[in-house]
Design a protein around this motif. Structure first.
Motif, PDB file in Angstrom:
ATOM      1  N   GLU A  71      52.676  43.432   7.369  1.00 40.00           N
ATOM      2  CA  GLU A  71      53.646  42.760   8.245  1.00 40.00           C
ATOM      3  C   GLU A  71      52.995  42.305   9.545  1.00 40.00           C
ATOM      4  OE1 GLU A  71      56.935  45.435   8.853  1.00 40.00           O
ATOM      5  OE2 GLU A  71      57.362  45.525   6.698  1.00 40.00           O
ATOM      6  N   ASN A  72      51.996  43.037  10.005  1.00 39.43           N
ATOM      7  CA  ASN A  72      51.284  42.687  11.240  1.00 39.43           C
ATOM      8  C   ASN A  72      50.157  41.680  11.008  1.00 39.43           C
ATOM      9  OD1 ASN A  72      52.888  44.336  12.860  1.00 39.43           O
ATOM     10  ND2 ASN A  72      51.631  46.134  12.447  1.00 39.43           N
ATOM     11  N   GLY A  73      49.971  41.240   9.767  1.00 32.77           N
ATOM     12  CA  GLY A  73      48.998  40.199   9.461  1.00 32.77           C
ATOM     13  C   GLY A  73      47.550  40.652   9.407  1.00 32.77           C
ATOM     14  N   VAL A  74      47.311  41.965   9.359  1.00 33.68           N
ATOM     15  CA  VAL A  74      45.928  42.454   9.348  1.00 33.68           C
ATOM     16  C   VAL A  74      45.510  43.041   8.002  1.00 33.68           C
ATOM     17  CG1 VAL A  74      45.822  42.833  11.835  1.00 33.68           C
ATOM     18  CG2 VAL A  74      46.582  44.693  10.339  1.00 33.68           C
ATOM     19  N   SER A  75      46.415  42.989   7.015  1.00 31.44           N
ATOM     20  CA  SER A  75      46.134  43.572   5.713  1.00 31.44           C
ATOM     21  C   SER A  75      46.939  42.833   4.648  1.00 31.44           C
ATOM     22  CB  SER A  75      46.518  45.059   5.721  1.00 31.44           C
ATOM     23  OG  SER A  75      46.383  45.634   4.454  1.00 31.44           O
ATOM     24  N   ILE A  76      46.366  42.732   3.449  1.00 29.32           N
ATOM     25  CA  ILE A  76      47.083  42.184   2.293  1.00 29.32           C
ATOM     26  C   ILE A  76      46.834  43.152   1.137  1.00 29.32           C
ATOM     27  CG2 ILE A  76      47.354  40.238   0.711  1.00 29.32           C
ATOM     28  CD1 ILE A  76      46.231  38.416   2.917  1.00 29.32           C
ATOM     29  N   PRO A  77      47.793  44.067   0.875  1.00 28.99           N
ATOM     30  CA  PRO A  77      47.590  45.096  -0.156  1.00 28.99           C
ATOM     31  C   PRO A  77      48.022  44.638  -1.556  1.00 28.99           C
ATOM     32  CG  PRO A  77      49.574  45.594   1.099  1.00 28.99           C
ATOM     33  CD  PRO A  77      48.993  44.325   1.674  1.00 28.99           C
ATOM     34  N   PHE A  78      47.253  45.082  -2.544  1.00 25.12           N
ATOM     35  CA  PHE A  78      47.517  44.734  -3.943  1.00 25.12           C
ATOM     36  C   PHE A  78      47.596  45.984  -4.810  1.00 25.12           C
ATOM     37  CE2 PHE A  78      45.072  41.105  -2.260  1.00 25.12           C
ATOM     38  CZ  PHE A  78      45.890  40.036  -2.622  1.00 25.12           C
ATOM     39  N   ILE A  79      48.362  45.876  -5.888  1.00 28.42           N
ATOM     40  CA  ILE A  79      48.314  46.843  -6.976  1.00 28.42           C
ATOM     41  C   ILE A  79      47.494  46.185  -8.081  1.00 28.42           C
ATOM     42  CG2 ILE A  79      50.503  46.066  -8.015  1.00 28.42           C
ATOM     43  CD1 ILE A  79      51.040  49.029  -8.757  1.00 28.42           C
ATOM     44  N   ILE A  80      46.614  46.959  -8.708  1.00 30.56           N
ATOM     45  CA  ILE A  80      45.679  46.432  -9.706  1.00 30.56           C
ATOM     46  C   ILE A  80      46.229  46.678 -11.101  1.00 30.56           C
ATOM     47  CG2 ILE A  80      43.337  46.594 -10.632  1.00 30.56           C
ATOM     48  CD1 ILE A  80      42.609  47.946  -7.856  1.00 30.56           C
ATOM     49  N   TYR A  81      46.336  45.597 -11.890  1.00 27.02           N
ATOM     50  CA  TYR A  81      46.789  45.691 -13.280  1.00 27.02           C
ATOM     51  C   TYR A  81      45.636  45.274 -14.184  1.00 27.02           C
ATOM     52  CZ  TYR A  81      49.704  45.085 -17.427  1.00 27.02           C
ATOM     53  OH  TYR A  81      50.231  45.174 -18.689  1.00 27.02           O
ATOM     54  N   ASP A  82      45.227  46.179 -15.061  1.00 25.86           N
ATOM     55  CA  ASP A  82      44.138  45.924 -16.016  1.00 25.86           C
ATOM     56  C   ASP A  82      44.731  45.216 -17.227  1.00 25.86           C
ATOM     57  OD1 ASP A  82      42.290  46.137 -18.158  1.00 25.86           O
ATOM     58  OD2 ASP A  82      41.428  47.957 -17.330  1.00 25.86           O
ATOM     59  N   LYS A  83      44.381  43.956 -17.423  1.00 25.67           N
ATOM     60  CA  LYS A  83      44.937  43.182 -18.530  1.00 25.67           C
ATOM     61  C   LYS A  83      44.423  43.661 -19.887  1.00 25.67           C
ATOM     62  CE  LYS A  83      46.020  38.781 -16.369  1.00 25.67           C
ATOM     63  NZ  LYS A  83      45.708  37.337 -16.408  1.00 25.67           N
ATOM     64  N   THR A  84      43.230  44.239 -19.922  1.00 23.19           N
ATOM     65  CA  THR A  84      42.655  44.711 -21.188  1.00 23.19           C
ATOM     66  C   THR A  84      43.465  45.879 -21.752  1.00 23.19           C
ATOM     67  OG1 THR A  84      40.471  44.042 -20.399  1.00 23.19           O
ATOM     68  CG2 THR A  84      40.533  45.504 -22.302  1.00 23.19           C
TER      69      THR A  84
END
Length: 180
Positions: A59-72
């Motif tokens: 929200e403060n524009g200093v981070s962009i977090p992701f959850i990782i999904y393994d397609k394999t």
């Protein structure tokens, strides 16, 4: 901040949310998963706090977090983020990365990092991507070196880990002009 979904044939990085992070609890409780990190995700409450902090940073524009999904394997594998984003100087870190033991050594991390580096340079317009790694974490250091990151220096005893150890941090970087 509008967080994109990034994907290639191996991995999908979706925005980390207060709804989907529960898919990571089984992985986050793996023993020694974050032995080189200052973060704690070992209990459900610790994981919740970790995600809430990531979302505040987003929200403060200093981070962009992701959850990782393994397609394999068609399963969630962990979490990563763009962090310490310096929009003015066009520099960001890729970090807070952790993936479950069964996904380590499968090529997932490499596919994910390439995707993130490409996006940072080509879509976000950044000039440099950095990584901060515990000096003792040889596997992670070799992984970013394989991507072309250069060791730029070592910050001595600069970060306390959750067990009280104060680590040395290796600073790696890749310039846009060095990325194929």
């Amino acid at each position: 901040m509008n967080i994109p979904t990034l994907q290639n044939e191996f991995v999908k990085l979706e925005p980390l949310t207060l709804e989907n992070y529960k898919n990571l609890y089984a992985i986050s409780s793996e023993r020694n998963l974050l032995q080189y990190s200052p973060s704690d995700i070992s209990t459900f409450q610790a994981l919740t706090n970790y995600v809430q902090q990531a979302l505040i940073q987003s929200e403060n524009g200093v981070s962009i977090p992701f959850i990782i999904y393994d397609k394999t394997t068609q399963r969630y594998a962990g979490s990563t983020r763009y962090m310490n984003i310096d929009w003015k100087n066009k520099v960001l870190h890729i970090g807070s990365t952790w993936i479950g033991k069964e996904f380590q050594g499968t090529g997932l991390n490499t596919a994910m990092k390439k995707l993130m580096i490409n996006y940072a340079f080509k879509k976000m317009g950044f000039e440099k991507v950095e990584f901060r790694i515990d000096q003792r974490n040889i596997i992670s250091r070799k992984a970013v070196e394989k991507l072309g990151a250069q060791l730029e220096g070592i910050l001595r005893k600069n970060v306390f880990l959750s067990d009280g150890f104060k680590r040395n941090t290796c600073c790696y970087g890749i310039l846009k002009s060095e990325w194929p």
